[in-house]
Design an enzyme around this catalytic site. Structure first.
Site, PDB file in Angstrom:
ATOM      1  N   LYS A 167       0.804  -1.127   0.082  1.00 57.38           N
ATOM      2  CA  LYS A 167      -0.066   0.003  -0.066  1.00 57.38           C
ATOM      3  C   LYS A 167       0.947   1.235  -0.023  1.00 57.38           C
ATOM      4  CE  LYS A 167      -4.457   0.731  -0.135  1.00 57.38           C
ATOM      5  NZ  LYS A 167      -5.571  -0.165  -0.454  1.00 57.38           N
ATOM      6  N   ASP A 173      -6.836   4.100  -4.712  1.00 58.08           N
ATOM      7  CA  ASP A 173      -7.596   3.977  -3.396  1.00 58.08           C
ATOM      8  C   ASP A 173      -8.223   5.292  -3.332  1.00 58.08           C
ATOM      9  OD1 ASP A 173      -7.438   1.956  -0.960  1.00 58.08           O
ATOM     10  OD2 ASP A 173      -7.449   3.784  -0.343  1.00 58.08           O
ATOM     11  N   GLY A 219     -20.589   6.785   2.187  1.00 60.99           N
ATOM     12  CA  GLY A 219     -19.606   7.279   0.967  1.00 60.99           C
ATOM     13  C   GLY A 219     -20.292   7.750  -0.162  1.00 60.99           C
ATOM     14  N   PHE A 220     -19.517   8.127  -1.029  1.00 60.63           N
ATOM     15  CA  PHE A 220     -20.081   8.498  -2.536  1.00 60.63           C
ATOM     16  C   PHE A 220     -19.196   8.494  -3.462  1.00 60.63           C
ATOM     17  CE2 PHE A 220     -19.416  12.978  -3.282  1.00 60.63           C
ATOM     18  CZ  PHE A 220     -18.735  13.464  -2.405  1.00 60.63           C
TER      19      PHE A 220
HETATM   20  O1  2IT Z   1      -7.844  -1.704  -1.198  1.00 60.29           O
HETATM   21  C1  2IT Z   1      -7.680  -2.278  -2.216  1.00 60.29           C
HETATM   22  O2  2IT Z   1      -8.107  -3.609  -2.635  1.00 60.29           O
HETATM   23  C2  2IT Z   1      -7.635  -1.244  -3.472  1.00 60.29           C
HETATM   24  N1  2IT Z   1      -7.488  -0.088  -2.997  1.00 60.29           N
HETATM   25  C3  2IT Z   1      -7.378  -1.791  -4.814  1.00 60.29           C
HETATM   26  C4  2IT Z   1      -6.015  -2.380  -4.860  1.00 60.29           C
HETATM   27  C5  2IT Z   1      -5.531  -2.722  -6.260  1.00 60.29           C
HETATM   28  O3  2IT Z   1      -4.362  -3.101  -6.440  1.00 60.29           O
HETATM   29  O4  2IT Z   1      -6.425  -2.870  -7.163  1.00 60.29           O
END
Ligand code: 2IT
Length: 445
Positions: free
Chosen positions: A124, A164, A235-236
């Site tokens: 991440k 994300d 959320g939106f």
């Molecule tokens: O939390 C998640 O799974 C994402 N933000 C997508 C991550 C991705 O590599 O598509």
């Protein structure tokens, strides 16, 4: 293994990293009995190795705003675990981003990616840069400068970021353009790309669609149907939009959406016009939901969360810890049938305890929202083969993957009284795959 002792040592080492410690504790509690039943895991120090990210990059991102003023943000990439495949996971641009949040997300991603059945490790990244109120020119400049540092540490077979919160198709396009300049290659180094430069059909919808396939299967397993059910969504953004779209297609009625300013209650449910307006509102970069209520003559409840409404299905789609113990009790009092965590760690530990104790159907994020990253995996496959699949092909694969995840949850989560503890099922299934892969490769991972 003594969980309390393990956690005490971890808390001392990672002082104040609340979200990271919360995510680790949840997994440890779930896997305790299988861990103790496999002495080879303890001997190989699998847990000690699993909770520690492989490496973390942090870097400075200076950029110039529209007034000519220099701004400074911090960029991060947490490469958590690559036992089963290249690092994979999104980038989050939000004012709240810090190492604790990115470590919790990278840790969760490792198990989620294992559940997808595809060969992807966990990672991440992101920045404390807030796109809120920023012009497109500013966002583009920020993305370029962010990639100026990140590019050396990623690659199509080493680490493949995606979006994300705060990072959507536009941002991925800006990031990709800069990567190509620096690396002098055009490969699938990012997913969530635009359709005409290597993106996959259904990727924008995939997190929400996959979540609804999973929730429908949870309901069917419990002898219920999704048609005609009322749904509260928070959320939106992109994820909420995909969930609202598929819920509506499946004949359910989405009665709430929310933003940092409050929530909208619309007992009539959604339609194409409302779904399109969600995208418009998100693109405006204002981060408020009130205009939606005004536009469609719905009720707006400022400063509150949608969980106080009586609904059949609750789908947190915004951010971590957005549904707490009190919210859970209210939902349970209102006889909620099913709670599907679409955001990562959307429920607090108190909320999860309340759902499980009351035997409410509860699906954890790492299972429910895995359709997003799974479709990213499908995008990687298409890029590697230099071709693209039709929407129906991608959707069929997504559907199949969500069913597989559901089956894994049943395998490890079914309790003696018949209740399916999806949290335990998902944590144990993800853990077993990663732990076994680590064991097979010796002590170096
Ligand atoms: O939390 C998640 O799974 C994402 N933000 C997508 C991550 C991705 O590599 O598509």
């Amino acid at each position: 293994m003594d969980i309390n002792q393990f956690m005490l040592a971890l808390e001392r080492k990672h002082l104040g990293e609340q979200e990271y410690l919360q995510a680790v504790r949840e997994v440890l509690l779930s896997v305790e009995s299988v861990y103790n039943a496999h002495p080879e895991f303890e001997k190989a120090k699998i847990l000690e190795r699993l909770v520690e990210p492989d490496r973390i990059f942090t870097f400075k991102v200076p950029w110039v705003d529209d007034r000519g003023e220099i701004q400074v943000n911090t960029g991060y990439r947490v490469q958590f675990n690559n036992a089963i495949g290249p690092y994979k996971g999104g980038l989050r641009f939000h004012a709240s981003v810090n190492l604790s949040i990115l470590k919790f997300l990278g840790f969760e991603q490792t198990f989620k990616n294992a559940l997808t059945t595809l060969p992807m490790g966990g990672a991440k990244g992101g920045s404390d840069f807030s796109p809120r109120g920023r012009s497109q020119a500013e966002i583009q400049r920020f993305c370029h400068n962010f990639m100026l540092e990140l590019w050396r540490n990623i690659g199509p077979d080493t680490d493949v970021p995606a979006g994300d919160i705060g990072v959507g198709g536009k941002e991925i396009g800006y990031l990709f353009a800069m990567y190509k300049k620096l690396a002098r290659e055009n490969t699938g180094v990012l997913t969530g790309k635009g359709l005409n430069f290597g993106g996959s059909l259904v990727r924008p919808e995939a997190t929400g669609f996959g979540a609804l396939y999973f929730v429908r299967q949870m309901l069917e397993t419990a002898g219920q149907k999704i048609e005609g059910k009322t749904v509260a969504i928070s959320g939106f953004g992109n994820v909420a939009w995909g969930a609202a779209t598929k819920a509506t297609q499946l004949g359910a009625k989405v009665v709430t959406l929310s933003g940092p300013d409050g929530y909208v209650y619309d007992p009539e449910g959604m339609n194409d016009e409302k779904l399109d307006y969600m995208l418009e509102l998100r693109a405006s970069n204002e981060d408020i939901i009130a205009p939606y209520a005004e536009r469609f003559g719905a009720e707006f409840v400022p400063g509150r969360k949608p969980w106080e409404r009586k609904v059949d299905i609750a789908l947190p789609c915004a951010t971590q810890n957005e549904l707490n113990g009190e919210d859970a009790r209210q939902l349970i009092d209102n006889k909620v049938l099913c709670v599907g965590e679409v955001s990562n760690m959307g429920c607090t530990p108190e909320a999860i305890d309340a759902f499980i104790q009351s035997h409410t159907l509860y699906g954890p994020g790492k299972a429910v929202n895995a359709g997003g990253v799974a479709t990213s995996g499908l995008e990687m496959t298409q890029n590697a083969m230099h071709l693209s699949w039709s929407a129906s092909e991608v959707d069929a694969r997504l559907h199949h993957i969500m069913s597989e995840i559901h089956a894994q949850c049943l395998r490890y989560g079914k309790e003696s009284d018949g209740y399916i503890n999806y949290m335990k099922g998902a944590n144990v299934a993800g853990f077993m795959k990663v732990a076994q892969a680590m064991l097979d490769q010796g002590y170096l991972g």
